[in-house]
Design a protein around this motif. Structure first.
Motif, PDB file in Angstrom:
ATOM      1  N   VAL A 230      17.227  21.805 -19.427  1.00 11.97           N
ATOM      2  CA  VAL A 230      17.861  20.680 -20.457  1.00 11.97           C
ATOM      3  C   VAL A 230      18.886  19.840 -19.840  1.00 11.97           C
ATOM      4  CG1 VAL A 230      18.068  20.244 -22.813  1.00 11.97           C
ATOM      5  CG2 VAL A 230      16.439  21.859 -22.307  1.00 11.97           C
ATOM      6  N   PHE A 231      18.705  18.662 -19.950  1.00  9.78           N
ATOM      7  CA  PHE A 231      20.090  17.848 -19.557  1.00  9.78           C
ATOM      8  C   PHE A 231      20.159  16.743 -20.321  1.00  9.78           C
ATOM      9  CE2 PHE A 231      16.087  16.661 -17.007  1.00  9.78           C
ATOM     10  CZ  PHE A 231      16.282  15.220 -17.135  1.00  9.78           C
ATOM     11  N   ARG A 232      21.154  16.046 -20.068  1.00 10.24           N
ATOM     12  CA  ARG A 232      21.725  14.566 -20.775  1.00 10.24           C
ATOM     13  C   ARG A 232      20.725  13.555 -20.067  1.00 10.24           C
ATOM     14  NH1 ARG A 232      27.482  14.114 -23.075  1.00 10.24           N
ATOM     15  NH2 ARG A 232      26.465  15.957 -24.203  1.00 10.24           N
ATOM     16  N   SER A 233      20.193  12.838 -20.846  1.00 12.48           N
ATOM     17  CA  SER A 233      19.499  11.651 -20.645  1.00 12.48           C
ATOM     18  C   SER A 233      20.344  10.641 -19.775  1.00 12.48           C
ATOM     19  CB  SER A 233      18.571  11.045 -21.812  1.00 12.48           C
ATOM     20  OG  SER A 233      17.707  12.139 -22.421  1.00 12.48           O
ATOM     21  N   GLN A 239      21.323   4.283 -25.218  1.00  8.51           N
ATOM     22  CA  GLN A 239      22.935   5.031 -25.475  1.00  8.51           C
ATOM     23  C   GLN A 239      22.749   6.068 -26.425  1.00  8.51           C
ATOM     24  OE1 GLN A 239      25.633   1.785 -27.234  1.00  8.51           O
ATOM     25  NE2 GLN A 239      27.287   3.060 -26.551  1.00  8.51           N
ATOM     26  N   GLY A 240      21.814   5.991 -27.539  1.00  9.34           N
ATOM     27  CA  GLY A 240      21.833   7.081 -28.400  1.00  9.34           C
ATOM     28  C   GLY A 240      21.232   8.299 -27.914  1.00  9.34           C
ATOM     29  N   VAL A 241      20.372   8.297 -26.926  1.00  4.57           N
ATOM     30  CA  VAL A 241      19.847   9.406 -26.235  1.00  4.57           C
ATOM     31  C   VAL A 241      20.869  10.040 -25.374  1.00  4.57           C
ATOM     32  CG1 VAL A 241      18.045  10.143 -24.576  1.00  4.57           C
ATOM     33  CG2 VAL A 241      17.399   8.526 -26.163  1.00  4.57           C
ATOM     34  N   ASN A 242      21.729   9.436 -24.750  1.00  7.31           N
ATOM     35  CA  ASN A 242      22.778   9.738 -23.742  1.00  7.31           C
ATOM     36  C   ASN A 242      23.816  10.896 -24.534  1.00  7.31           C
ATOM     37  OD1 ASN A 242      21.452   8.382 -21.964  1.00  7.31           O
ATOM     38  ND2 ASN A 242      23.019   6.610 -21.930  1.00  7.31           N
ATOM     39  N   THR A 243      23.808  10.839 -25.776  1.00  9.45           N
ATOM     40  CA  THR A 243      24.828  11.460 -26.472  1.00  9.45           C
ATOM     41  C   THR A 243      24.297  13.055 -26.706  1.00  9.45           C
ATOM     42  OG1 THR A 243      24.086  10.946 -28.627  1.00  9.45           O
ATOM     43  CG2 THR A 243      25.664   9.580 -27.601  1.00  9.45           C
ATOM     44  N   ALA A 247      16.662  15.408 -22.934  1.00  4.20           N
ATOM     45  CA  ALA A 247      15.924  15.338 -21.775  1.00  4.20           C
ATOM     46  C   ALA A 247      15.408  16.712 -21.199  1.00  4.20           C
ATOM     47  CB  ALA A 247      16.488  14.559 -20.483  1.00  4.20           C
ATOM     48  N   VAL A 248      14.299  16.843 -20.742  1.00  6.53           N
ATOM     49  CA  VAL A 248      13.638  18.212 -20.324  1.00  6.53           C
ATOM     50  C   VAL A 248      12.869  18.001 -18.847  1.00  6.53           C
ATOM     51  CG1 VAL A 248      11.908  19.913 -20.877  1.00  6.53           C
ATOM     52  CG2 VAL A 248      13.242  18.831 -22.774  1.00  6.53           C
ATOM     53  N   LYS A 269       9.847  16.649 -28.131  1.00  5.39           N
ATOM     54  CA  LYS A 269       8.845  15.811 -27.801  1.00  5.39           C
ATOM     55  C   LYS A 269       8.816  15.500 -26.400  1.00  5.39           C
ATOM     56  CE  LYS A 269       5.740  12.704 -28.745  1.00  5.39           C
ATOM     57  NZ  LYS A 269       4.340  13.080 -29.064  1.00  5.39           N
ATOM     58  N   ASN A 270      10.059  15.603 -25.684  1.00  3.65           N
ATOM     59  CA  ASN A 270      10.306  15.618 -24.288  1.00  3.65           C
ATOM     60  C   ASN A 270       9.478  16.687 -23.510  1.00  3.65           C
ATOM     61  OD1 ASN A 270      11.569  13.082 -23.953  1.00  3.65           O
ATOM     62  ND2 ASN A 270      13.418  13.814 -24.344  1.00  3.65           N
TER      63      ASN A 270
END
Length: 364
Positions: A230-233, A239-243, A247-248, A269-270
């Motif tokens: 799992v990591f940061r998009s 921008q919202g996802v980056n917080t 991400a998988v 979902k990812n």
């Protein structure tokens, strides 16, 4: 007009219209049997096959009849009447070409969406920039055709371009059209990242698989065969996802295949998206193994195996050449902006065994 009639005669043989007609008669007899409909799945397949064959034979029959009628009219027409019939002949020629192109989609799942992965080769920033250019080229191609393009994952390069990118192109015959693009693409140019203005050669691979309906994929992946990270998009995730660490990335340990998704804000979902794409790629590997075994049993060999260099983009000399088909163009800017149909149709002819490059020497 004689060229059109000859093309129709050749198309009749290539399509095997007599064989298709016999098969259609057999299928129609099956469809008229009441017992068939007690097995809905078999009935669906028979009805689907009959519909597909009937469409081809009906179109060919209409075009053949229209061409015969037009030929008779031209044989007795004067000059002014021939001018009036010229437009009809042009239209008929286009329809014959369209039917011919229909025969080029010989691969399974030609109607499916295309799952495309672009990956940079060795060469650092230069290759990453090239991979980013290819990603944009294929996305622009999809947009120009009115297709829906969905970015699933993108790993940006340190200075430019991308390390890798994965996206899905959805639209009519998306996988069928994209299938010839599978392979290694080569870039030659004066590098904008070289202060000495030297020429550089870069490579990037393009992997294309069909998005097969999940019910057709009978693949179970044990949890022990998966590594989940799992990591940061980043990038297109928004921008919202980056917080959040939403991400998988799933890695299939037996094959080393890794698939990531950062398209949604939901980690669950990812995970589902990445797992589904991973199954698609494993399914495609199995299909290729079966195809290779069948070809070996028949003593057949492909002239060019998947994965070899398929095309060179020589930007400082303003040409792009496909090494399988011999197609060469001198408008590299338009090509990199998504004008790819000519290469794709020629590639489909190559895949169908109807085209090859006569001369492969002399390329840089």
């Amino acid at each position: 007009m004689q060229d059109l009639l000859e093309k129709l005669a050749s198309l009749r043989e290539y399509l095997d219209i007599p064989g298709k007609t016999r098969r259609l008669n057999e299928l129609d007899r099956n469809l008229s049997d009441p017992d068939l409909w007690s097995d809905p799945e078999r009935a669906r397949k028979v009805n689907q096959e009959a519909g597909s064959i009937r469409r081809v034979t009906d179109i060919y029959g209409r075009l053949s009849s229209d061409a015969s009628g037009l030929s008779e009219m031209l044989s007795v027409a004067d000059d002014s009447e021939r001018e009036l019939l010229a437009e009809e002949q042009t239209s008929l020629e286009q329809q014959v070409d369209d039917l011919y192109r229909e025969t080029l989609f010989t691969m399974q799942h030609a109607d499916a969406a295309a799952i495309v992965r672009v990956k940079s080769g060795a060469g650092g920033t230069e290759s990453m920039d090239w991979a980013g250019m290819l990603e944009r080229m294929f996305m622009r191609w999809g947009e120009r055709r009115g297709y829906k393009v969905e970015l699933i994952d993108q790993q940006d390069g340190d200075q430019a371009g991308v390390v890798s990118a994965e996206f899905i192109i959805r639209g009519e015959r998306a996988y069928g059209m994209m299938a010839p693009e599978h392979g290694v693409h080569r870039l030659v140019r004066v590098s904008p990242f070289d202060s000495n203005n030297r020429r550089h050669t870069s490579f990037a691979s393009v992997d294309v698989v069909p998005e097969v309906p999940p019910e057709e994929i009978n693949i179970h992946i044990p949890d022990s065969d998966l590594r989940r990270d799992v990591f940061r998009s980043q990038g297109a995730g928004g921008q919202g996802v980056n917080t959040t660490d939403s991400a998988v990335r799933l890695t299939h340990l037996p094959t080393g295949i890794a698939v990531a998704s950062q398209v949604t804000r939901s980690q669950i979902k990812n995970h589902e998206i990445a797992l589904q794409i991973l199954k698609q790629r494993l399914y495609d590997i199995e299909l290729k193994k079966i195809e290779a075994a069948e070809m070996a049993a028949r003593g057949e060999q492909k002239k060019i195996e998947w994965g070899n260099q398929i095309r060179s983009y020589v930007l400082d000399k303003q040409y792009v050449k496909d090494h399988r088909t011999g197609v060469m163009r001198h408008d590299s800017g338009n090509i990199l902006d998504g004008d790819l149909d000519e290469f794709m149709w020629a590639g489909l002819e190559w895949m169908a065994g109807k085209r090859s490059a006569e001369e492969l020497d002399g390329d840089e």
